[in-house]
Design a protein around this motif. Structure first.
Motif, short mmCIF file in Angstrom:
data_model
loop_
_atom_site.label_atom_id
_atom_site.label_comp_id
_atom_site.label_asym_id
_atom_site.label_seq_id
_atom_site.Cartn_x
_atom_site.Cartn_y
_atom_site.Cartn_z
N GLY A 29 60.59 25.35 45.73
CA GLY A 29 59.25 24.84 45.99
C GLY A 29 58.14 25.81 45.64
O GLY A 29 56.97 25.51 45.85
N TYR A 30 58.49 26.99 45.07
CA TYR A 30 57.49 28.02 44.82
C TYR A 30 56.90 28.00 43.41
O TYR A 30 55.92 28.71 43.14
CB TYR A 30 58.09 29.41 45.06
CG TYR A 30 58.52 29.68 46.48
CD1 TYR A 30 57.73 29.27 47.55
CD2 TYR A 30 59.72 30.32 46.75
CE1 TYR A 30 58.14 29.51 48.86
CE2 TYR A 30 60.13 30.56 48.06
CZ TYR A 30 59.34 30.15 49.11
OH TYR A 30 59.75 30.38 50.40
N LEU A 31 57.47 27.22 42.50
CA LEU A 31 57.10 27.38 41.09
C LEU A 31 55.89 26.54 40.66
O LEU A 31 55.60 26.44 39.47
CB LEU A 31 58.31 27.10 40.19
CG LEU A 31 59.44 28.13 40.35
CD1 LEU A 31 60.57 27.84 39.37
CD2 LEU A 31 58.92 29.56 40.17
N LEU A 32 55.17 25.99 41.62
CA LEU A 32 53.87 25.39 41.32
C LEU A 32 52.78 26.47 41.38
O LEU A 32 51.61 26.19 41.12
CB LEU A 32 53.57 24.27 42.32
CG LEU A 32 52.37 23.36 42.04
CD1 LEU A 32 52.59 22.51 40.80
CD2 LEU A 32 52.09 22.46 43.26
N ARG A 33 53.16 27.68 41.68
CA ARG A 33 52.26 28.78 42.05
C ARG A 33 51.07 28.95 41.12
O ARG A 33 49.93 29.09 41.59
CB ARG A 33 53.03 30.10 42.15
CG ARG A 33 53.90 30.41 40.94
CD ARG A 33 54.62 31.72 41.05
NE ARG A 33 53.73 32.84 40.80
CZ ARG A 33 53.84 34.02 41.37
NH1 ARG A 33 54.80 34.26 42.23
NH2 ARG A 33 53.00 34.98 41.08
#
Length: 260
Positions: A29-33
């Protein structure tokens, strides 16, 4: 079983449309950063996070995610964004509940795995790989996952960290889900929300452009946005501006268009 989690990566924005990111194979869930600073003023953003050892099937993943989103929607427009593995999950959710979102966005959906028989065959080997070797092999996969010259160093590290987030057992399970991923055309034809498919021409992992061209033949309100110089993990590239793409494609709901 560990529950699914919805991360809130930026300040809650309850009066704006809901934007939900469904992650790729990493499930972090972190790669929209790198897209958050531009999206956050205009959306109330949530990112789905899968447990590192999650072994849910497609139906359970889709239904539990729909259940998580239901109390958040509250009459607001909902943008459902699925990247790679998450693109398959988004299609599964929309096929089960066609009114689950107002806008559907798919980025290099991993439904294209069916077009790579050699990759499908090699995926059987992952189950025999210890977690420490799986972490090392993530380095070797980077050139296939990303156009590294287009990704800032901190985003390259984030991608590597995200790939190491998931256990080899869960990777094996998720590849198995992709191997078995099937939605009959008549079910896809029921997905009526406007759909935008981001397709990277230089995706060396999956034939994403061919898959997007096939999907728009069955999804009734779909169109493609070509990314001619991008790799599979296009969201991390310095030149990818998701908000700008949504504007270019007239993909914002009326509520948002009035605010821009």
């Amino acid at each position: 079983m560990t529950p699914l989690t919805l991360l809130t990566p930026s300040q809650p924005n309850p009066h704006q449309p809901l934007f939900v990111y469904l992650p790729g194979m990493d499930g972090s869930g972190y790669l929209l950063r790198s897209q958050l600073p531009r999206l956050a003023p205009h959306f109330d953003i949530r990112c789905l996070q899968l447990p590192p050892d999650d072994l849910r099937d497609w139906h359970s993943l889709a239904q539990e995610t729909l259940d998580l989103l239901a109390p958040l929607r509250q009459g607001r427009p909902l943008y459902l964004f699925g990247e790679s593995f998450g693109g398959c999950l988004a299609l599964m959710m929309a096929s089960q509940q066609p009114d689950c979102c107002d806008r559907l966005i798919l980025s290099n959906p991993a439904s294209a795995l069916q077009r790579r028989p050699l990759l499908l065959w090699g995926s059987h080997l992952v189950q025999w790989m210890p977690d420490f070797l799986n972490a090392i092999s993530a380095l070797g996969l980077l050139p296939f996952l990303a156009a590294l010259d287009r990704i800032p160093a901190e985003n390259r590290q984030a991608l590597l960290d995200a790939m190491r987030h998931v256990s080899s057992k869960a990777i094996t399970w998720r590849i198995g889900l992709l191997r078995d991923f099937r939605i009959p055309p008549e079910q896809l034809a029921r997905i009526h929300p406007p759909t935008l498919i981001l397709a990277s021409t230089l995706d060396h992992l999956l034939p994403s452009l061919s898959e997007a061209q096939d999907l728009i033949q069955v999804l009734p309100n779909a169109k493609i946005h070509h990314l001619p110089h991008s790799g599979h993990a296009c969201l991390l590239e310095r030149d990818t501006n998701l908000l700008k793409i949504l504007k270019q494609e007239n993909f914002l709901t009326k509520q948002l268009s009035m605010n821009h």
